[in-house]
Design a protein around this motif. Sequence first.
Motif, short mmCIF file in Angstrom:
data_model
loop_
_atom_site.label_atom_id
_atom_site.label_comp_id
_atom_site.label_asym_id
_atom_site.label_seq_id
_atom_site.Cartn_x
_atom_site.Cartn_y
_atom_site.Cartn_z
N PRO A 91 67.13 -9.36 22.68
CA PRO A 91 67.48 -9.00 21.33
C PRO A 91 68.56 -7.78 21.14
O PRO A 91 69.24 -7.95 20.32
N ASP B 262 67.99 -11.92 14.96
CA ASP B 262 66.66 -11.49 15.33
C ASP B 262 66.07 -10.67 14.21
O ASP B 262 65.77 -9.32 14.76
N THR B 263 65.79 -11.30 13.10
CA THR B 263 65.17 -10.57 12.01
C THR B 263 63.79 -10.95 11.95
O THR B 263 63.27 -10.80 10.58
N ASP B 264 63.19 -11.13 12.88
CA ASP B 264 61.65 -11.36 12.89
C ASP B 264 60.96 -10.31 12.36
O ASP B 264 60.84 -9.22 13.08
N THR C 198 58.48 -8.02 14.99
CA THR C 198 58.93 -7.38 16.25
C THR C 198 59.42 -6.20 15.94
O THR C 198 59.95 -6.13 14.66
N THR D 244 62.39 -5.02 17.14
CA THR D 244 63.96 -5.44 17.15
C THR D 244 64.31 -6.05 15.79
O THR D 244 65.11 -5.78 15.15
N GLY D 245 63.42 -6.87 15.36
CA GLY D 245 63.55 -7.74 14.18
C GLY D 245 63.53 -6.86 12.91
O GLY D 245 64.44 -6.79 12.29
N ARG D 246 62.71 -5.86 12.67
CA ARG D 246 62.67 -4.69 11.99
C ARG D 246 63.95 -4.11 11.83
O ARG D 246 64.44 -3.59 10.87
N SER E 206 66.85 -4.91 12.80
CA SER E 206 67.98 -5.73 12.66
C SER E 206 68.03 -5.80 11.06
O SER E 206 69.03 -5.59 10.33
N THR E 207 66.82 -6.00 10.66
CA THR E 207 66.54 -5.88 9.13
C THR E 207 67.31 -4.79 8.47
O THR E 207 67.98 -4.76 7.42
#
Length: 509
Positions: free
Chosen positions: A193, A215-217, A220, A222-224, A226-227
């Motif tokens: 990611p 990857d905005t899950d 995770t 990395t998701g947070r 990315s958001t």
Amino acid sequence: MIAGQWTRRPRSLRGRLVWGVTLLAAAAVLTAQSTGVLVLHSWLLNRVDQQLAEFILPDQAFADRDALPSRPAPDSVTLPSDFRVTFYSASGEERGTLGGGQKPGPKLPRSTSELHLREGRQATVPAESGDGHWRVLWKDGPVQRTTFVVALPLDTADEVMSKLLALNAGILAAAVVGLIAVGRWVVRLGLLPLTRMENTAQDIRAGHLSLRLPDTDPRTETGRLSTVLNDMLERLQQALQQREFSEARLRRFVADAGHELRTPLTSIQGFAQLALRHPDRPAAQRREADEQVARNAERMNLLVDDLLLLARLDQEPTYRTDPVDLLSLAADAVSAAAVRAGGEHRVTLSPLDEQVEDAELDVVETVGDPDRLLQVVNNLLSNALVHTPPATPVDVRVGTTRAGAETGGTDRPGRTSAFPPLVEGTPVCVIAVVDQGPGLSPEEAERVFERFYRVDPSRSRDHGGSGLGLAIATAIAQGHGGRLELDTAPGEGCTFRLVLPLVETDRSA
């Protein structure tokens, strides 16, 4: 390189993770192997010590109970396994040994005074030659005041330990290599990611500002991340668009201001040159030229005043916070507009909700700058009188209500405003200027609040102004926490609505 200026080259996150995991795992394997080696070595020594402790000297070792054998016959006594026995006399001198085999025996001193052993305690001594070792135990002999040392070789234990150490070294090397290979794959998979984020960031840096990080899950890290970065990119893009819009608006404003000022300046310059070239003109022509110069100078002066007012309003000026009676303010504006209309338009004052039976005008009080608010209403009335045909009725409505799609203050299809809507249901006070003129098209309505915009570009200030009146009114409405909005459609007239938050006034003040 100057001492003290050397800096360690930073490693990548992937390399640090791989080597960190490898070192931790290798340390764990090495700890387990060391523990196993120590436990096995201790167990083997305990086995040898147990054999030494349980050793019983055969009776055949003493043919004569009063004397120790000096050199027993090879087959006179048979000792179990690889045992070696060394005898010492009562005086402490060595008297002989028992036990066979080709291995070099233990290296023991000739007298007990040099033995350095504790009776009943096992110890390890080197072999007479080579690198072997023996485990020895000092015991009392069957003859009074005699002693002997029983010994067992440690060759088997040493051989087992050597093979185990070699095996452990091979296992450790294989584990380290496997950990590096598997660790690189696992870390690469785990950091995928971040790799995608890096590639997207490079594309964004290259100019693709509309791209967003995948990857905005939210489950995770990395998701947070990315958001959060996507929100930041969205705000940055909006800021860039706003800056571009502001720059374009400023350029257009400067160009429009220059265009508006150039017309009266050109007229003044033309009449001035005419006066210089023909000083002997008739008095009537000179008077007409002077009137044109004065009229254009006044027009330019009014335009400059409007520009200065807009500049002050853009700098977030401070407004007075006096109690304002909007009904009285609207009545004054209607009276002045009726005089300006000169009978060409019918200007009336009515309650906001005129469809309600027996609705009456009532006092509508708020807090603000009465002079600026009166200027807004005068601009709206002047705009209605100028841009509608003669005999068109113009109605000014005053009242209180709640912000909504029908009452005003919020957005809906067919309604335009230069500022965001109020929260639906907010108590507001409203002054609406309603005409029954030709109305505006959606394209014209979208731009009506822009500076220097005129629906009919051919109009002069004497017949429609320079397009700054609604811009000034919009800025004043925003400064009071409200907004100016327009409801219109072709053939349905225009409704300009000044919407202000309802503020309770102190009647006792």
